[in-house]
Design a protein around this motif. Structure first.
Motif, PDB file in Angstrom:
ATOM      1  N   ASP A  75     -11.124   1.668  -9.061  1.00  0.00           N
ATOM      2  CA  ASP A  75     -10.099   1.236  -9.996  1.00  0.00           C
ATOM      3  C   ASP A  75      -8.752   1.197  -9.289  1.00  0.00           C
ATOM      4  OD1 ASP A  75      -8.474   0.775 -12.166  1.00  0.00           O
ATOM      5  OD2 ASP A  75      -8.829   2.726 -13.098  1.00  0.00           O
ATOM      6  N   LYS A  76      -8.036   0.045  -9.372  1.00  0.00           N
ATOM      7  CA  LYS A  76      -6.743  -0.080  -8.707  1.00  0.00           C
ATOM      8  C   LYS A  76      -5.729   0.925  -9.241  1.00  0.00           C
ATOM      9  CE  LYS A  76      -6.922  -4.796  -7.095  1.00  0.00           C
ATOM     10  NZ  LYS A  76      -6.280  -6.092  -7.054  1.00  0.00           N
ATOM     11  N   THR A  77      -5.785   1.239 -10.518  1.00  0.00           N
ATOM     12  CA  THR A  77      -4.863   2.217 -11.088  1.00  0.00           C
ATOM     13  C   THR A  77      -5.086   3.574 -10.431  1.00  0.00           C
ATOM     14  OG1 THR A  77      -4.882   1.023 -13.174  1.00  0.00           O
ATOM     15  CG2 THR A  77      -4.060   3.285 -13.220  1.00  0.00           C
ATOM     16  N   ASP A  78      -6.340   3.987 -10.317  1.00  0.00           N
ATOM     17  CA  ASP A  78      -6.667   5.249  -9.654  1.00  0.00           C
ATOM     18  C   ASP A  78      -6.286   5.204  -8.177  1.00  0.00           C
ATOM     19  OD1 ASP A  78      -7.678   6.305 -11.990  1.00  0.00           O
ATOM     20  OD2 ASP A  78      -9.763   5.898 -11.466  1.00  0.00           O
ATOM     21  N   PHE A  79      -6.513   4.067  -7.537  1.00  0.00           N
ATOM     22  CA  PHE A  79      -6.165   3.910  -6.130  1.00  0.00           C
ATOM     23  C   PHE A  79      -4.682   4.176  -5.909  1.00  0.00           C
ATOM     24  CE2 PHE A  79      -4.127   1.097  -3.090  1.00  0.00           C
ATOM     25  CZ  PHE A  79      -4.673   1.559  -1.907  1.00  0.00           C
ATOM     26  N   TYR A  80      -3.839   3.501  -6.674  1.00  0.00           N
ATOM     27  CA  TYR A  80      -2.399   3.656  -6.484  1.00  0.00           C
ATOM     28  C   TYR A  80      -1.919   5.042  -6.890  1.00  0.00           C
ATOM     29  CZ  TYR A  80      -1.928  -1.202  -5.128  1.00  0.00           C
ATOM     30  OH  TYR A  80      -2.032  -2.392  -4.448  1.00  0.00           O
ATOM     31  N   ALA A  81      -2.532   5.648  -7.886  1.00  0.00           N
ATOM     32  CA  ALA A  81      -2.170   7.015  -8.280  1.00  0.00           C
ATOM     33  C   ALA A  81      -2.515   7.988  -7.151  1.00  0.00           C
ATOM     34  CB  ALA A  81      -2.883   7.403  -9.567  1.00  0.00           C
ATOM     35  N   PHE A  97      -2.904   7.203  -3.946  1.00  0.00           N
ATOM     36  CA  PHE A  97      -2.039   6.883  -2.813  1.00  0.00           C
ATOM     37  C   PHE A  97      -0.646   7.483  -3.021  1.00  0.00           C
ATOM     38  CE2 PHE A  97       0.546   3.574  -0.432  1.00  0.00           C
ATOM     39  CZ  PHE A  97       0.275   4.105   0.813  1.00  0.00           C
ATOM     40  N   ARG A  98      -0.126   7.389  -4.239  1.00  0.00           N
ATOM     41  CA  ARG A  98       1.187   7.954  -4.546  1.00  0.00           C
ATOM     42  C   ARG A  98       1.181   9.463  -4.311  1.00  0.00           C
ATOM     43  NH1 ARG A  98       4.257  10.560  -7.958  1.00  0.00           N
ATOM     44  NH2 ARG A  98       6.369   9.828  -8.397  1.00  0.00           N
ATOM     45  N   GLU A  99       0.134  10.146  -4.754  1.00  0.00           N
ATOM     46  CA  GLU A  99       0.029  11.592  -4.550  1.00  0.00           C
ATOM     47  C   GLU A  99       0.075  11.940  -3.069  1.00  0.00           C
ATOM     48  OE1 GLU A  99      -3.380  13.354  -6.436  1.00  0.00           O
ATOM     49  OE2 GLU A  99      -2.874  12.463  -8.381  1.00  0.00           O
ATOM     50  N   LYS A 100      -0.656  11.175  -2.269  1.00  0.00           N
ATOM     51  CA  LYS A 100      -0.673  11.438  -0.826  1.00  0.00           C
ATOM     52  C   LYS A 100       0.689  11.183  -0.201  1.00  0.00           C
ATOM     53  CE  LYS A 100      -5.568  10.794   0.058  1.00  0.00           C
ATOM     54  NZ  LYS A 100      -5.892  12.166   0.343  1.00  0.00           N
ATOM     55  N   LEU A 101       1.372  10.132  -0.628  1.00  0.00           N
ATOM     56  CA  LEU A 101       2.708   9.845  -0.107  1.00  0.00           C
ATOM     57  C   LEU A 101       3.676  10.980  -0.419  1.00  0.00           C
ATOM     58  CD1 LEU A 101       3.197   6.070  -0.972  1.00  0.00           C
ATOM     59  CD2 LEU A 101       3.187   7.078   1.310  1.00  0.00           C
ATOM     60  N   ALA A 137       8.204   7.055  -3.493  1.00  0.00           N
ATOM     61  CA  ALA A 137       6.816   6.654  -3.259  1.00  0.00           C
ATOM     62  C   ALA A 137       6.482   5.420  -4.100  1.00  0.00           C
ATOM     63  CB  ALA A 137       5.866   7.799  -3.594  1.00  0.00           C
ATOM     64  N   ASP A 138       7.049   5.341  -5.296  1.00  0.00           N
ATOM     65  CA  ASP A 138       6.803   4.181  -6.156  1.00  0.00           C
ATOM     66  C   ASP A 138       7.313   2.889  -5.523  1.00  0.00           C
ATOM     67  OD1 ASP A 138       5.521   5.653  -8.161  1.00  0.00           O
ATOM     68  OD2 ASP A 138       7.437   6.185  -9.086  1.00  0.00           O
ATOM     69  N   GLU A 139       8.394   2.983  -4.774  1.00  0.00           N
ATOM     70  CA  GLU A 139       8.917   1.802  -4.083  1.00  0.00           C
ATOM     71  C   GLU A 139       7.965   1.362  -2.973  1.00  0.00           C
ATOM     72  OE1 GLU A 139      13.058   0.304  -1.978  1.00  0.00           O
ATOM     73  OE2 GLU A 139      13.034   2.224  -3.030  1.00  0.00           O
TER      74      GLU A 139
END
Length: 106
Positions: free
Chosen positions: A16-22, A24-28, A87-89
């Protein structure tokens, strides 16, 4: 500043792209302090059009872009260093670049 060389977009594999970006954001957030200069790397089929599409996304005055041709000349590797506040940017930049046909994000 921490070393982000161990994080690649393709390393975070969820369906899921939503889970992917969430994820990725956590890791950043975990490894980086914002604001910072962030390095993006992309591979695209070699063309001035593809390079220009990526270049027009990164408009911050701090942006530096290096383009390197592959050995065969079929692809370009673009290294983009630019200022990001959050991270959102970073994620927003990746989402914009993902709209470009046949781009590989590293």
């Amino acid at each position: 500043m921490k070393d982000l060389s161990n994080i690649n977009v393709q390393d975070i594999n969820t369906g899921d792209k939503t889970d992917f970006y969430a994820s990725f954001r956590e890791k950043l957030v975990e490894v980086e302090q914002f604001p910072t200069l962030y390095t993006f790397k992309f591979i695209v089929p070699a063309s001035l059009e593809n390079n220009a599409e990526i270049e027009k996304i990164f408009v911050h005055p701090s942006t530096k872009i290096a383009v390197k041709d592959s050995k065969t000349g079929k692809y370009n590797s673009l290294t983009v260093e630019t200022y990001v506040a959050t991270a959102d940017e970073v994620i927003a930049y990746y989402k914009q670049v993902a709209k470009i046909d046949k781009v590989i994000m590293l």
